[in-house]
Design a protein around this motif. Structure first.
Motif, short mmCIF file in Angstrom:
data_model
loop_
_atom_site.label_atom_id
_atom_site.label_comp_id
_atom_site.label_asym_id
_atom_site.label_seq_id
_atom_site.Cartn_x
_atom_site.Cartn_y
_atom_site.Cartn_z
N ASP A 160 47.34 32.17 32.45
CA ASP A 160 46.81 31.94 31.04
C ASP A 160 45.98 30.51 30.83
O ASP A 160 45.17 30.37 30.05
N SER B 204 51.93 32.51 33.91
CA SER B 204 51.50 33.73 34.76
C SER B 204 51.56 34.88 34.09
O SER B 204 52.35 35.45 33.24
N ARG B 205 50.60 35.85 34.24
CA ARG B 205 50.46 37.09 33.87
C ARG B 205 51.25 38.10 34.80
O ARG B 205 51.26 39.37 34.35
N ARG B 206 51.73 37.80 35.84
CA ARG B 206 52.21 38.73 37.13
C ARG B 206 53.69 38.64 37.32
O ARG B 206 54.09 39.53 37.92
#
Length: 170
Positions: free
Chosen positions: A99, A119-121
């Motif tokens: 982000d 983090s998006r993961r």
């Protein structure tokens, strides 16, 4: 009207020529305009020498394309474009996994560093990357690039690569 028609035809022929330019099948290269209006630009291909990060990224990285440019005062114009080219043909930008991505660097230090958070993961993931020019001469530039993925204080993996100028940038 005739002049516009000729310009349109010329533009179409140019686009066809670009689409037909040859790229070796064994090397995937991501290329985009990298601040061609900039005072200086680093448009480099980085061959991966060490990769313990591929388990987290779902694809073994073969080549990293790094692209950054600078103002005439040596100020880095963020963001840099960093693209992982996988052995399976997939491409992705590691910076897109976060982000927030903060870049810093300049021509004087010959270095650009970045930190990705949010983090998006994976929960608590962060990533740090560093690109550093080693030599800069008329024959081209050489550099190193490294990325390290963290979960809190625990290192999950890293990539280390040696870089050289793209052929059309020398």
């Amino acid at each position: 009207m005739r002049v516009y028609s000729l310009l349109f035809i010329g533009a179409m022929l140019f686009m066809i020529a670009l689409q037909r330019s040859e790229v070796r099948a064994d090397t995937l290269v991501y290329k985009e305009s990298c601040g061609y209006e900039g005072f200086d630009r680093w448009n480099m291909n980085c061959k991966v020498a060490w990769d313990t990060l591929s388990e987290q990224l779902l694809s073994k990285t073969k080549l990293i394309t790094f692209c950054a440019y600078f103002s005439n005062r040596g100020t880095f114009i963020a963001p840099a474009t960093i693209v992982h080219n996988g052995e399976d043909g997939r491409q992705f930008k590691a910076t897109d996994m976060f982000d927030t991505v903060k870049f810093q660097g300049d021509l004087l230090s010959n270095r650009i560093a970045w930190v990705g958070t949010g983090s998006r993961r994976g929960p608590g993931w962060s990533m740090r990357g560093e690109f550093k020019i080693l030599t800069d001469n008329p024959k081209g530039r050489t550099a190193t690039y490294a990325e390290t993925l963290w979960q809190g204080h625990r290192q999950l993996g890293e990539i280390r690569a040696s870089c050289s100028s793209m052929p059309d940038e020398q």
